[in-house]
Design a protein around this motif. Sequence first.
Motif, PDB file in Angstrom:
ATOM      1  N   ASP A   1      -1.807 -13.900 -42.009  1.00 24.75           N
ATOM      2  CA  ASP A   1      -2.906 -14.744 -42.491  1.00 24.75           C
ATOM      3  C   ASP A   1      -3.553 -15.542 -41.362  1.00 24.75           C
ATOM      4  O   ASP A   1      -3.972 -16.680 -41.540  1.00 24.75           O
ATOM      5  CB  ASP A   1      -2.444 -15.679 -43.614  1.00 24.75           C
ATOM      6  CG  ASP A   1      -2.158 -14.936 -44.910  1.00 24.75           C
ATOM      7  OD1 ASP A   1      -2.807 -13.887 -45.141  1.00 24.75           O
ATOM      8  OD2 ASP A   1      -1.297 -15.382 -45.671  1.00 24.75           O
ATOM      9  N   LEU A   2      -3.608 -14.922 -40.185  1.00 23.33           N
ATOM     10  CA  LEU A   2      -4.271 -15.508 -39.028  1.00 23.33           C
ATOM     11  C   LEU A   2      -5.434 -14.610 -38.630  1.00 23.33           C
ATOM     12  O   LEU A   2      -5.480 -13.438 -38.984  1.00 23.33           O
ATOM     13  CB  LEU A   2      -3.291 -15.655 -37.861  1.00 23.33           C
ATOM     14  CG  LEU A   2      -2.138 -16.629 -38.075  1.00 23.33           C
ATOM     15  CD1 LEU A   2      -1.121 -16.507 -36.951  1.00 23.33           C
ATOM     16  CD2 LEU A   2      -2.654 -18.054 -38.170  1.00 23.33           C
ATOM     17  N   SER A   3      -6.349 -15.150 -37.866  1.00 24.05           N
ATOM     18  CA  SER A   3      -7.531 -14.405 -37.441  1.00 24.05           C
ATOM     19  C   SER A   3      -7.201 -13.437 -36.309  1.00 24.05           C
ATOM     20  O   SER A   3      -6.594 -13.841 -35.313  1.00 24.05           O
ATOM     21  CB  SER A   3      -8.601 -15.383 -36.966  1.00 24.05           C
ATOM     22  OG  SER A   3      -9.622 -14.693 -36.279  1.00 24.05           O
ATOM     23  N   PRO A   4      -7.632 -12.166 -36.430  1.00 20.55           N
ATOM     24  CA  PRO A   4      -7.491 -11.249 -35.301  1.00 20.55           C
ATOM     25  C   PRO A   4      -8.374 -11.659 -34.123  1.00 20.55           C
ATOM     26  O   PRO A   4      -8.184 -11.165 -33.021  1.00 20.55           O
ATOM     27  CB  PRO A   4      -7.955  -9.902 -35.867  1.00 20.55           C
ATOM     28  CG  PRO A   4      -7.845 -10.024 -37.332  1.00 20.55           C
ATOM     29  CD  PRO A   4      -8.101 -11.481 -37.634  1.00 20.55           C
ATOM     30  N   GLY A   5      -9.315 -12.563 -34.372  1.00 27.48           N
ATOM     31  CA  GLY A   5     -10.186 -13.055 -33.310  1.00 27.48           C
ATOM     32  C   GLY A   5      -9.465 -14.073 -32.456  1.00 27.48           C
ATOM     33  O   GLY A   5      -8.566 -13.751 -31.699  1.00 27.48           O
ATOM     34  N   LEU A   6      -9.803 -15.324 -32.580  1.00 28.98           N
ATOM     35  CA  LEU A   6      -9.266 -16.379 -31.726  1.00 28.98           C
ATOM     36  C   LEU A   6      -7.759 -16.617 -31.888  1.00 28.98           C
ATOM     37  O   LEU A   6      -7.059 -16.891 -30.912  1.00 28.98           O
ATOM     38  CB  LEU A   6     -10.027 -17.688 -31.973  1.00 28.98           C
ATOM     39  CG  LEU A   6      -9.705 -18.846 -31.039  1.00 28.98           C
ATOM     40  CD1 LEU A   6      -9.986 -18.456 -29.593  1.00 28.98           C
ATOM     41  CD2 LEU A   6     -10.497 -20.076 -31.412  1.00 28.98           C
TER      42      LEU A   6
END
Length: 189
Positions: A49-54
């Motif tokens: 549930d974290l962003s693959p981006g930043l």
Amino acid sequence: TECRAVDARSIIARNNSPDIPFKQSINPYQGCEHGCVYCYARPSHSYLDLSPGLDFETQIFYKPNAAAQLLTQWESKSYTCKPITIGANTDPYQPAEKTFEVTRQLLELFEPRVPSSASRLKTMEILARNGIPTSALLAPLIPAINDHEIEAILSAVVDAGAIQAHYIFLRLPHEVLDIFTDWLTAHFP
């Protein structure tokens, strides 16, 4: 960057993909501080549930019990000895390694001659100098634009024939398409 310890329940990951040249791997870290925009491992952060981006480059997870888990799995009666790739998903020598030394602990189990302070290139030089065991294949990540750049980098690292070189073309997951496209537009229009 925030680094968090995560105890691994198992450390050897297995795959049956026909386009990947290994069946077993160990990933000491999840996430990577280098933050390469083309990294195919970025989507693994979405499982947390974290962003693959930043978040991928600012939320790093390390496995302090990796070496202990490896020994446990090796000692299991059901374990079959096969080659194991270390760091197939993210760089096993990213900056967090200086602090947590998870990769070093794993390498000490595989090859006692590799000193704890060895860098990627130093590790390759030591193994080449001492004769690479037939069960070892080193596959450093080399971001390059063309075959000429790859050959130049490899020739600067090892003697011709000392290490067999192979590479896998970029596998770009859908989740990072926009990130990678923006980076390409900015740096290689």
